[in-house]
Write an enzyme that holds these catalytic residues in place. Sequence first.
Site, PDB file in Angstrom:
ATOM      1  N   HIS A   1       0.816  -1.220   0.000  1.00 27.65           N
ATOM      2  CA  HIS A   1       0.000   0.000   0.000  1.00 27.65           C
ATOM      3  C   HIS A   1       0.847   1.267   0.000  1.00 27.65           C
ATOM      4  O   HIS A   1       0.320   2.362  -0.148  1.00 27.65           O
ATOM      5  CB  HIS A   1      -0.994   0.005   1.164  1.00 27.65           C
ATOM      6  CG  HIS A   1      -0.396   0.176   2.524  1.00 27.65           C
ATOM      7  ND1 HIS A   1      -0.192  -0.883   3.385  1.00 27.65           N
ATOM      8  CD2 HIS A   1       0.014   1.278   3.191  1.00 27.65           C
ATOM      9  CE1 HIS A   1       0.318  -0.433   4.512  1.00 27.65           C
ATOM     10  NE2 HIS A   1       0.455   0.881   4.422  1.00 27.65           N
TER      11      HIS A   1
ATOM     12  N   ASP B   1      -2.498  -8.482   0.510  1.00 28.38           N
ATOM     13  CA  ASP B   1      -1.960  -7.508  -0.433  1.00 28.38           C
ATOM     14  C   ASP B   1      -0.462  -7.726  -0.554  1.00 28.38           C
ATOM     15  O   ASP B   1       0.301  -7.318   0.302  1.00 28.38           O
ATOM     16  CB  ASP B   1      -2.287  -6.113   0.092  1.00 28.38           C
ATOM     17  CG  ASP B   1      -1.776  -5.002  -0.795  1.00 28.38           C
ATOM     18  OD1 ASP B   1      -1.157  -5.305  -1.820  1.00 28.38           O
ATOM     19  OD2 ASP B   1      -1.989  -3.844  -0.445  1.00 28.38           O
TER      20      ASP B   1
ATOM     21  N   SER C   1       4.922   2.493   7.737  1.00 24.89           N
ATOM     22  CA  SER C   1       4.505   1.319   6.968  1.00 24.89           C
ATOM     23  C   SER C   1       5.685   0.696   6.239  1.00 24.89           C
ATOM     24  O   SER C   1       6.504   1.394   5.639  1.00 24.89           O
ATOM     25  CB  SER C   1       3.433   1.703   5.942  1.00 24.89           C
ATOM     26  OG  SER C   1       2.176   1.824   6.531  1.00 24.89           O
TER      27      SER C   1
END
Length: 250
Positions: A62, A106, A203
């Site tokens: 992401h 993902d 992240s």
Amino acid sequence: MRLLALLLMVGAAVAVPREDGRIIGGHECAAHSRPFMASLNYGYHFCGGVLINNQWVLSVAHCWYNPYAMQVMLGEHDLRKFEGTEQLMKTDTIIWHPNYDYQTLDLTSCSSSSTILWKVTHAVAPIPLPTSCPVAGTPCSVSGWGNTARDGDEVYLPTLLQCMDVPIVDEEQCMKSYPDMISPRMVCAGFMDGSRDACNGDSGSPLVCRGEVYGLVSWGQGCAQPNYPGVYVKLCEFLGWIERTLEAYP
């Protein structure tokens, strides 16, 4: 020589991906003590990553809104200045995991090439993948350049790499904190009192336990919130796919 970046994310539809990221309750890392740390950036730091061998960086999918404009910087500590230790790579190929799904699973891989060839130095070196899955109570550490302010406070983005020690959280407690949101591909780490946590901009940053990378910062409920530990990609669940991908791009 190519630098390849392998990207993973395990999330939930109602979770908050940690794109802007932060280390809350941490401290400045000793300079270049995390030589496996990578900074993903669009001219500014956006997400973390981790160097796992001589040509692969691991991060979460992401983070890659425009992967072909993304740069991978190795050897960073102070983002404000050129330290002479940096090694820069750019992305040229993206490969999605066959089960890619942003809401549940993902995973993406991307290959990068550059005229600048990276080499192992005191500031740039890979870290091994996990040889086992995480066990509750295992002491670990997470690092990143994300926002260090708590929810509701003014955002503060550090320029110096931040480090924080966190334990692996018991799986049952993790599932209680996030009912019906935790899969076998996720692991929680942190403190239930909310005193320390990683968040948005962190992240993709590595969760390191016993000298191996066990996880990647993925998502959570707010940041440093009591009873809500951070949720990480559990890398031991993806070793087969990672190994097959690396073999396909020697």
